[in-house]
Scaffold this motif. Sequence first.
Motif, PDB file in Angstrom:
ATOM      1  N   VAL A   4       0.720  -1.251   0.115  1.00  0.00           N
ATOM      2  CA  VAL A   4      -0.037   0.026  -0.235  1.00  0.00           C
ATOM      3  C   VAL A   4       0.772   1.128  -0.015  1.00  0.00           C
ATOM      4  O   VAL A   4       1.605   1.348   0.850  1.00  0.00           O
ATOM      5  N   ILE A   5       0.670   2.175  -1.016  1.00  0.00           N
ATOM      6  CA  ILE A   5       1.522   3.294  -0.926  1.00  0.00           C
ATOM      7  C   ILE A   5       0.665   4.457  -0.748  1.00  0.00           C
ATOM      8  O   ILE A   5      -0.449   4.665  -1.501  1.00  0.00           O
ATOM      9  N   ALA A   6       0.929   5.131   0.225  1.00  0.00           N
ATOM     10  CA  ALA A   6       0.052   6.406   0.669  1.00  0.00           C
ATOM     11  C   ALA A   6       0.690   7.389   1.527  1.00  0.00           C
ATOM     12  O   ALA A   6       2.064   6.907   1.940  1.00  0.00           O
ATOM     13  N   PRO A   7       0.468   8.380   1.885  1.00  0.00           N
ATOM     14  CA  PRO A   7       1.001   9.467   2.550  1.00  0.00           C
ATOM     15  C   PRO A   7       1.184   8.929   4.241  1.00  0.00           C
ATOM     16  O   PRO A   7       0.560   8.154   4.537  1.00  0.00           O
ATOM     17  N   PRO A   8       2.294   9.477   4.707  1.00  0.00           N
ATOM     18  CA  PRO A   8       2.743   8.710   5.891  1.00  0.00           C
ATOM     19  C   PRO A   8       1.367   8.653   7.070  1.00  0.00           C
ATOM     20  O   PRO A   8       1.339   7.732   7.724  1.00  0.00           O
ATOM     21  N   ALA A   9       0.635   9.818   7.390  1.00  0.00           N
ATOM     22  CA  ALA A   9      -0.389   9.871   8.199  1.00  0.00           C
ATOM     23  C   ALA A   9      -1.415   8.834   7.864  1.00  0.00           C
ATOM     24  O   ALA A   9      -1.962   8.331   8.856  1.00  0.00           O
ATOM     25  N   GLU A  10      -1.748   8.774   6.670  1.00  0.00           N
ATOM     26  CA  GLU A  10      -2.676   7.607   6.328  1.00  0.00           C
ATOM     27  C   GLU A  10      -1.975   6.008   6.593  1.00  0.00           C
ATOM     28  O   GLU A  10      -2.833   5.220   7.072  1.00  0.00           O
ATOM     29  N   LEU A  11      -0.664   6.020   6.430  1.00  0.00           N
ATOM     30  CA  LEU A  11      -0.110   4.530   6.735  1.00  0.00           C
ATOM     31  C   LEU A  11      -0.478   4.525   8.302  1.00  0.00           C
ATOM     32  O   LEU A  11      -0.543   3.368   8.525  1.00  0.00           O
ATOM     33  N   ALA A  12      -0.020   5.481   9.033  1.00  0.00           N
ATOM     34  CA  ALA A  12      -0.388   5.124  10.517  1.00  0.00           C
ATOM     35  C   ALA A  12      -1.794   4.924  10.636  1.00  0.00           C
ATOM     36  O   ALA A  12      -1.989   3.872  11.503  1.00  0.00           O
ATOM     37  N   ARG A  13      -2.920   5.589   9.946  1.00  0.00           N
ATOM     38  CA  ARG A  13      -4.174   5.074  10.316  1.00  0.00           C
ATOM     39  C   ARG A  13      -4.465   3.606   9.911  1.00  0.00           C
ATOM     40  O   ARG A  13      -5.156   2.841  10.546  1.00  0.00           O
ATOM     41  N   LEU A  14      -3.914   3.319   8.796  1.00  0.00           N
ATOM     42  CA  LEU A  14      -4.174   2.004   8.149  1.00  0.00           C
ATOM     43  C   LEU A  14      -3.413   0.935   9.343  1.00  0.00           C
ATOM     44  O   LEU A  14      -4.240  -0.049   9.591  1.00  0.00           O
ATOM     45  N   ALA A  15      -2.390   1.090   9.884  1.00  0.00           N
ATOM     46  CA  ALA A  15      -1.707   0.156  10.742  1.00  0.00           C
ATOM     47  C   ALA A  15      -2.694   0.307  11.903  1.00  0.00           C
ATOM     48  O   ALA A  15      -2.876  -0.804  12.611  1.00  0.00           O
ATOM     49  N   ALA A  16      -3.102   1.345  12.502  1.00  0.00           N
ATOM     50  CA  ALA A  16      -3.915   1.327  13.563  1.00  0.00           C
ATOM     51  C   ALA A  16      -5.202   0.925  13.407  1.00  0.00           C
ATOM     52  O   ALA A  16      -5.877  -0.225  14.435  1.00  0.00           O
TER      53      ALA A  16
END
Length: 260
Positions: A4-16
């Motif tokens: 998944v390629i996304a902005p860092p803030a979105e990556l954190a939300r996805l992992a959470a």
Amino acid sequence: MEVVIAPPAELARLAADVVERLLAARPDAVLGLATGSSPLAVYDELARRHAERRVSFARARAFLLDEYVGLPADHPQRYRNVIDAELVSRVDLAPVAVHGPDGLAVDLPAACAAYEAAIARAGGVDLQLLGIGTDGHVAFNEPGSSLGSRTRVKTLALQTRQDNARFFDGDVDAVPTHCLTQGLATITEARHLVLLATGTSKARAVQQLVEGPVSARWPATVLQLHPHVTVLVDDDAAGLLELADHYREAYAAKPEWQHL
């Protein structure tokens, strides 16, 4: 492997989201916690959701990936203290439910064997968060590590010590030379692996992880053999991926019911 390629803030939300969903379904789940810079935004997001009463860690257990050898018990960069500061103290995860390898043990090989046994007694790790080093290491499995390795004592590569010097006021000599680390076979026994990487410095390691051959030269490539791996990267970390457009298209077309 899902990329998944996304902005860092979105990556954190996805992992959470993955953590929150797991704990909703299994409140007593076993989490694998990583240190370093990669998971910090995830821990911030989880702490925020805990404050909003969206997620509880009260019945969860956790295991750390690694620990420096010889750092005093009160040293701020001892990984048990780092995870306490970054996550445990901010949520309702009981400190006694968080376990790490004992870098102060008199008998380090025995401590490693005991740690492996503790993970097994817990039923294994349900969800393991991971970062990746610029040389392709995961946990502290440096290049050349056996793909079948278990928790053991390792010597840190100079590149890793230089990368981690930022946590020691820039002093590479203050970074310990040795560590205890879960092995690659230990890590890949977790049921779901979620790896986060951001920034151009991680681009070559990410390219090898996702598209390179499985090799001890790039230890993270062993993750290609795992049945459930999620790789969360930003545009910079994805900069060398030949199939980046495909990964974006595949994620955009993902069915709504199918989570990470």
